[in-house]
Design a protein around this motif. Structure first.
Motif: not given
Lengths: 530, 972
Positions: A39-66
């Motif tokens: 449960l803690a893992t999935v809650m952390a995943l939700i938090t991360i997803s929210v953070l990522l969503l905000r990042t994605a919403a803020a930037s115009h270009d996709p974020l790349i991880y090599l």
């Protein structure tokens, strides 16, 4: 690249993997600890997803991880854009609600539930994040393998039969995926999706049929996953055999097919000679229509609620396929619908077990004649003690209300987001011009909603309103996930404006990534000239 | 919140808020629930009254809240004259119904739920009339369908209530979907869903190609909701609801929603021929059929229900005529009908409450028991019949004059005055019957209860409504006049005709028609009153049983769906796989049919005869495996192994030693594991087709063979086409060039696996781990077929020999003949282990690697298990595969994450040279650690599958099974 925040994008894959690896080190008996960890893992995943969503919403270009710091397109890249961020969040929310529900009883119905569940999330998250065709295949495999395990969780004849059926279909599907991917690679020489987008327009005319065959076969694999008629017959039976929290998570599996389609099929260029995109759109449109029609038929003919839910998923897939085929005007509405219908079906899968528990209980009780002494099926009796949560009163009212909202959501009636979703699709559809095809699709979408109302009202009236039914127990941990999913749909409804704006930007970005080579690639020639 | 806009919003929110609160009250909390409802409704009503100045003189109060602006959908509350008067109706009658319900509902009923539904319904209705946006209107429209479903089914312990509720829901929700599509079309024509924009675009709408479909769809919605023929069937059944619900739904709300939408869109939709024919014909038919059916009802509420249908038909007809004057009459009648019909329903409820029956035939002479109620009911019924000095008279006069005024020359038009008079006569007849049969005549016999006057507060709502009927009827201009004018102006605008609300218009044709109707109705009642009591259903239309038709069609739909599902779908795996292959085949071949098939310019190499022979063998093995898969599993398995070996040789032949090594190991392990599993499969039935194979089977197999051959050929052709082309500028060159300088390894395959594409590898080993866990979980619960549970024949023979001989224990024979393999294996085990480690370490530069090493070690484990037996191995060796997998995964992960410490992305590798004592300088890459993780996972996964199978053999069959087998053996 500095700081953990930069690596956040890879966490949705690594975190569940690490947690399930850690759980493999523990004894099967440490249930409470495992529940807490997952449960803690999935809650952390939700938090991360929210953070990522905000990042994605803020930037115009996709974020790349090599990954491995190898330049694209040579290494594997993870790509975070609005679409993948939204899918991540959706996945992990479903993960949380399903997991919470499972802790009421189902997680004890077999070994290693939590590890498999988290690995399933890892596969889904990876599939949504990856920007590489073969890596997509790998994550398909991860999520499929985990889904085999989860589907078989709880054992029993019904699940094993459905499970082996599902395994057969999916192994064949994976084979098609591989064939398609290798053909595409054989023609274009790359696996990176963005690079594919850049290279496909340059494919020589005499190689075009190979490319089209490759992407066509890939498409078939995605269609099978999405449950398109006539390739989706496996879906209702399979999902109805799964234990409810698993089925509730599986609601997102068919959307992986849709997602992959959005990423890969739309890559085919609108070239004058082959007009391949046109062909893809036609396939999507015709297939989508047939799928909605078949789903509607299935919903009407379902004799059990779980099959009804399965056919609702088929309707949802069909609506998405047809909407995607209808063109860009409908895409944002389709994405909104994707979120709304996935949440709805997931809540429905959880709810139908609660509503019909008297019936389904038969399935989990151990059979009279065990073949082996150490055999157990379903939840073992001795585990029924020390329950989590309390039995809540007014069970029937809560179940009835929940059932009604789910049904409305699936049918596309107010007050939840289903209405807005269907409105957005038809609204966009009418903008593309009034043709017989538009009429048919709009009519089918509405008819499928009506069929859902007819079928669910029959079942709901029978199950909830008919007097003298055995009273059911309902635990808080079972009611809360359903409530959360429905509340999310209410939220989608109330905050439809900003969410739709997000979806519109997503749709625009999809269009851009599909048609123009993005700047994420290093020069393809760089690698070849040392 | 105190601005008019804020108040408007508050007015809408109040009922919903009250509903939500009531839903959380305890079932026994009668008074709090009632008080809550009462207060919420009264406050909302007060707000509505207070807001009147804001709508006077065609003013419009708008409150727009941004909702979904990009799709032109904002939450827009819009109050004008029409919506004001409807709001007053909804809230006013709502308040009265609430008061009435307090006394009507029995103490056992869980009324908080009732009031929660009622308020939610009220709110939805209010939302509908206040919608300033067409989509929002459709939204609240569906909500009213939903809450009316809950209200009608409130007494859901009754079968009839459940059925009626569901019927109403399906009928009105279906209509709602039509309405939605209709308003979407209107929105597309106008370019906006905003009501003000739409109302200003009448010409645009009527000249559009989409006008007719939009009109028909909207009318379908309105007609289902307002119970217009032929969609009226749900309404009479909805009487199964508690009477307060009927009084509310069928007077001021629900059914008026359809009429409201027709009035609302009248300025833009009316005036065309299509509108005229569809709407007025439907209205006329409904008017006549409803009135006719009402005459023959024996149930008080049934009579009122059909009369409601008829009055709704009247309003629809008026709207259909298309003249502004008729529209005025329609609005006026909608208001009047609400007042008298609500009071009549409540009176009927009192009668039912007091006497215990609603059957007109059992009722008689109730006047002496309940004079006040009787008087009230008489006044209301007179209004319904259109008796002068009551409000119903005024609007009916307007209707009659409208029926005369139209002269477009159609048949409907010609016949209209006569038909209008006839319908009015019917209304007189059933109103008279309602009153006379109930209240006059001899005292009733055999009633379930001794009737008496109802509690005072139960009568108050009726009194208020009846006073309203009288006031409006006598002093129309002073009471309803200004409000009606505001409503009419808000709809008709500049087209508002001159109309007069006076009671007396002099001796004119409408008056004569009225008198004729009164006379006809009364005369008919006097003539037929006895006959009517004997009637069972209305003549002529008795066969039109809407409910039966509805249910039959629903059943037919479901049956058709089931048949279609069987026809268009399948639950069986075989056809599903067939479809899968066929569709993939089509998808793969279609481009070639369009663009043609062409080979590349690559010249093939000369075929090596040896290689060709190897491949022929491989092909034969594959075909043989497919051929035997069903009938001889062992042979099929071995043949599959043969085909795998050929693959392995091919890899070697084509200089891919790494692949060859891995392939060889994987082939070995999978074949052995499968062989171990064979023992548990059920024994095949010898005779598959008792009595010979059917021709259909042969045909199906022939088709399957054709499909298989086609798919195989297709794949071959595609592969050939790809292989004869030069490889495009692919990324693989990059790998070859960078493997050593940047990856630190000379074995490119391994560098790809653990470095370039290590993420794939991480995924794939995860897959392996998951599969192992799944296999373990599956086998843990495994229930083999009965016949495979017992020990195999060989074991039984051995054990029998052991038992028969003196001084031998069971299992000795087995131990004896496996002695040598066991010793060899136990001695070899460490050697293989070292070899595996060697494979792992050298992997980065030479064929080998963690994967191959893992499989090598698992082969050692498998052989050890086979030679020594499960119990012996596990007694000496701690076999904990799940832990190995866990450690392996963690190791791989941590290695990958290690790069973060140096600020690099996940899985960035590092390589250098370690200076070890004695050994000297050795190459060391972080990828080696990653590969160790892979190694552990592979060993763990294989071992997990192995022990899952191994433990199957040492499970003890349950006593019953053993007994049964002993019995069978005894027989055999």
């Amino acid at each position: 690249m500095a700081g953990v925040a930069d690596h956040l994008i890879v966490m949705p894959v690594l975190l569940p993997l690490a947690a399930s690896a850690a759980m493999l080190l523990m004894s099967e008996r440490r249930r409470v600890l495992k529940r807490v960890i997952s449960l803690a893992t999935v809650m952390a995943l939700i938090t991360i997803s929210v953070l990522l969503l905000r990042t994605a919403a803020a930037s115009h270009d996709p974020l790349i991880y090599l990954l491995g710091d190898w330049p694209a397109p040579f290494g594997i890249t993870l790509v975070l854009d609005r679409l993948s961020a939204a899918m991540l969040l959706l996945t992990n929310i479903l993960g949380f609600t399903s997991l919470l529900y499972a802790t009421a009883r189902w997680d004890r119905a077999g070994p290693r539930f939590h590890a498999l569940f988290l690995l399933q999330l890892m596969g889904l998250n990876g599939a949504f994040l990856t920007g590489d065709l073969f890596n997509l295949f790998v994550f398909f495999e991860v999520l499929l393998a985990a889904s085999y395990g989860l589907l078989l969780h709880g054992a029993g004849r019904k699940r094993v039969t459905a499970g082996l059926h599902y395994v057969s279909i999916n192994i064949a599907t994976s084979l098609l995926f591989l064939i398609g991917a290798s053909l595409t690679y054989g023609v274009t020489g790359t696996l990176n999706v963005a690079d594919l987008a850049a290279r496909i327009p340059a494919v020589a005319a005499e190689d075009l049929m190979l490319l089209q065959a490759g992407i066509g076969i890939l498409g078939v694999a995605f269609f099978i996953k999405a449950g398109m008629w006539p390739l989706g017959f496996w879906l209702p039976g399979t999902y109805s055999a799964a234990v409810p929290p698993v089925a509730a998570l599986f609601a997102i599996l068919s959307k992986v097919g849709i997602y992959a389609m959005l990423r890969v099929l739309l890559l085919l260029p609108q070239d004058p000679s082959g007009s391949a995109t046109h062909v893809v759109d036609e396939w999507l449109q015709i297939g989508g229509l047939a799928t909605i029609a078949f789903g509607t038929i299935g919903v009407l003919s379902s004799k059990s609620l779980s099959r009804l839910a399965g056919y609702s998923l088929i309707i949802s897939s069909g609506t998405l396929l047809a909407s995607i085929g209808a063109g860009e005007a409908v895409l944002s509405g389709a994405l909104f619908y994707l979120v709304s219908s996935t949440l709805g079906v997931s809540a429905f899968y959880l709810l139908i077990e609660l509503v019909g528990r008297a019936e389904t209980d038969m399935d989990t009780s151990p059979p009279a004649d065990a073949v082996f002494d150490d055999e157990y099926v379903g939840v073992r009796e001795e585990d029924q003690e020390n329950e989590v949560g309390v039995v809540i009163p007014a069970t029937l009212a809560i179940l009835g209300g929940g059932f009604m909202f789910c049904a409305l959501l699936l049918a596309g009636l107010p007050p939840l987001s289903g209405f807005i979703a269907k409105f957005a699709i038809i609204n966009g559809l009418l903008d593309t011009g009034i043709s017989p095809w538009t009429w048919t699709l709009a009519a089918l979408i509405l008819l499928s909603g009506l069929a859902t109302i007819i079928a669910t009202s029959r079942a709901g009236v029978d199950l909830i309103w008919t007097p003298d039914r055995p009273s059911r127990d309902l635990r808080l941990v079972e009611a809360v996930p359903v409530g959360m999913l429905l509340a999310l749909c209410l939220g989608l409804m109330i905050f439809a404006g900003p969410i739709m704006r997000y979806m519109e930007q997503t749709a625009d970005a999809l269009d851009v990534t599909a048609r123009q080579p993005p700047a994420i690639l290093s020069d393809p020639e760089e690698g070849t000239t040392p | 919140m105190t601005s008019p806009e804020g108040l408007l919003l508050a007015m809408l929110i109040l009922p919903f808020l009250g509903s939500l609160t009531a839903a959380f009250l305890k079932p026994a909390a009668r008074t709090p629930a009632w008080a809550l409802t009462w207060a919420a409704t009264l406050i909302a009503l007060g707000i509505a009254a207070y807001l009147y100045p804001a709508v006077e003189g065609r003013a419009v109060l708008r409150n727009e809240i941004e909702w979904l602006p990009s799709l032109g959908l904002n939450f827009l509350l819009r109050l004008d004259g029409l919506s004001w008067i409807f709001s007053i109706l909804v809230l006013g009658i709502g308040a009265l119904v609430t008061l009435y319900a307090r006394y009507y509902m029995s103490p056992e009923d869980p009324v908080p739920r009732f009031f929660a539904y009622l308020m939610a319904f009220m709110g939805s209705m209010l939302g509908l009339v206040l919608s300033g946006n067409l989509i929002q209107l459709a939204f609240f429209w569906e909500l009213t369908s939903l809450f009316s479903f809950l209200l009608i089914g409130y007494w859901h312990h009754n079968q009839s209530a459940r059925d009626a509720a569901r019927m109403a829901l399906i009928a009105t929700a279906a209509g709602g979907l039509c309405l939605l599509l209709g308003v979407l079309l209107i929105g597309k024509i106008v370019g906006s869903y905003d009501l003000d924009r739409v109302l200003a675009s009448g010409d645009l709408i009527q000249s559009s190609d989409l006008y007719l479909p939009a009109l028909i769809l909207i009318l379908l919605g309105a007609f289902t909701k307002s119970a217009q023929f032929p969609f009226h069937f749900w309404l009479p059944h909805a009487m199964a609801a508690p009477t307060p619900v009927s009084a509310y739904l069928h007077s001021a709300t629900m059914v008026k929603a359809g009429v409201f939408v027709l009035i609302r869109l009248w300025p833009v939709l009316a005036g065309t021929d299509a509108w005229y024919f569809i709407v007025s014909t439907t209205g006329l038919l409904t008017l006549l059929i409803g009135a006719w059916a009402a005459i023959f009802q024996q149930d008080l509420k049934g009579l009122l229900a059909y009369s409601t249908i008829s009055h709704l038909g009247l309003i629809t007809l008026l709207l259909g005529l298309g003249s502004p004057l008729a529209a005025v009459a329609a609005i006026f009648h909608a208001v009047n009908h609400a007042t008298f019909k609500a009071s009549l329903f409540m009176a009927a409820g009192i009668i039912d409450h007091e006497t215990g029956t609603r059957d007109l035939r059992s009722l008689s002479g109730l006047y002496r028991f309940m004079p006040i109620t009787a008087t009230l009911a008489m006044v209301a019924a007179a209004a319904m019949a259109g008796v002068p000095l009551l409000n119903g008279f005024l609007s009916k006069e307007m209707f009659l004059s409208a029926s005369l005024a139209e002269h477009s020359g159609t048949i409907i038009d010609q016949a209209l005055p006569a038909l209008a008079t006839l319908a009015s006569a019917f209304a007189v007849l059933y109103s008279l019957r309602f009153i006379h049969q109930t209240f006059f005549g001899p005292a009733p016999q055999g009633l379930p209860r001794i009737p008496g006057e109802a509690p005072h507060w139960m009568r108050v709502p009726i009194e208020i409504l009846v006073v309203a009927c009288l006031l409006v009827g006598i002093l129309p201009a002073m009471t309803i006049g200004p409000y009606l004018a505001t409503a009419v102006h808000s709809v008709l605008g500049d087209a508002t005709p001159a109309y007069s609300l006076a009671v007396w218009h002099g001796f004119n044709p409408p008056l004569f028609m009225s008198i004729a109707a009164l006379g006809l109705g009364t005369g008919a009642y006097l003539l037929f009153r006895k006959t009517l009591n004997r009637q069972d259903g209305a003549p002529l239309i008795r066969r039109l049983k809407g409910r039966k038709i509805f249910e039959a069609s629903l059943a037919a739909i479901v049956d058709t769906a089931r048949a279609l599902e069987r026809l268009l779908g399948t639950r069986r795996l075989q056809p599903q796989l067939r479809l899968l292959v066929v569709v993939a085949l089509l998808a793969g071949l279609l481009p070639f049919t369009r663009l043609g098939y062409g080979l590349g310019d690559h010249q093939g190499t000369v075929v090596d005869p040896g290689f060709a022979v190897v491949w022929m063998i491989g092909g034969a093995c594959a075909i043989g495996a497919a051929w035997l898969a069903k009938y001889h599993r062992l042979a099929a398995l071995i043949l599959t192994g043969g085909a795998g070996l050929v693959c392995c040789i091919t890899f070697l032949w084509l200089s891919a030693p790494d692949l060859a090594l891995t392939q060889l190991l994987v082939e070995t392990v999978t074949t052995v594991l499968l062989l171990l599993g064979l023992r548990w499969l059920p024994i095949r039935a010898e005779e598959v087709w008792p009595g010979g194979r059917a021709a259909s089977v042969t045909l199906r197999r022939a088709i399957d063979l054709t499909i298989a051959v086609a798919a195989g050929l297709g794949m071959t052709l595609i592969a050939y086409a790809v292989m004869t082309r030069p490889l495009p500028g692919s990324v693989s060159r990059f790998f070859v060039e960078r493997a050593y300088p940047e990856g630190g390894g000379t074995n490119v395959v391994n560098v790809i696996l653990v470095d370039f594409r290590a993420f794939d590898t991480l995924g794939e080993v995860t897959v392996l781990a998951i599969v192992a866990l799944t296999v373990f979980a599956l086998l843990r619960r495994f229930r083999p077929a009965q016949e495979s549970v017992g020990a195999p024949a060989q074991q039984r023979v051995q054990n029998a020999i052991d038992e028969a001989r003196e001084g031998r224990q069971v299992g000795d024979t087995l131990k004896d003949y496996l002695l040598i393999p066991r010793v060899i294996m136990e001695w070899l085990f460490p050697v293989i282990m070292v070899f595996a480690i060697y494979l792992w370490i050298r992997g980065h530069d030479m064929p080998g690697g963690g994967f191959a090493a893992g499989i090598t070690l698992s082969i050692a484990l498998i052989v050890l298990y086979m030679a020594s037996g499960t119990r012996r191995v596990e007694a000496r060796l701690r076999v904990q595969p799940a832990r190995w997998i866990g450690f392996g995964l963690l190791l791989a992960l941590l290695t990958g994450m290690g790069a973060w410490l140096f600020g690099h992305p996940f899985l960035t590798s590092y390589f250098g040279y370690l200076d070890l004592p004695i050994v000297g300088k050795v190459p060391a890459a972080s990828a080696l650690l990653f590969d160790l993780g892979v190694f552990l996972i592979v060993v763990g996964a294989t071992a997990l599958i192995l022990i899952a199978i191994a433990h199957q053999s040492i499970r003890r069959p349950s006593a019953s099974i053993l007994r049964q087998q002993a019995l069978e053996q005894g027989e055999g």
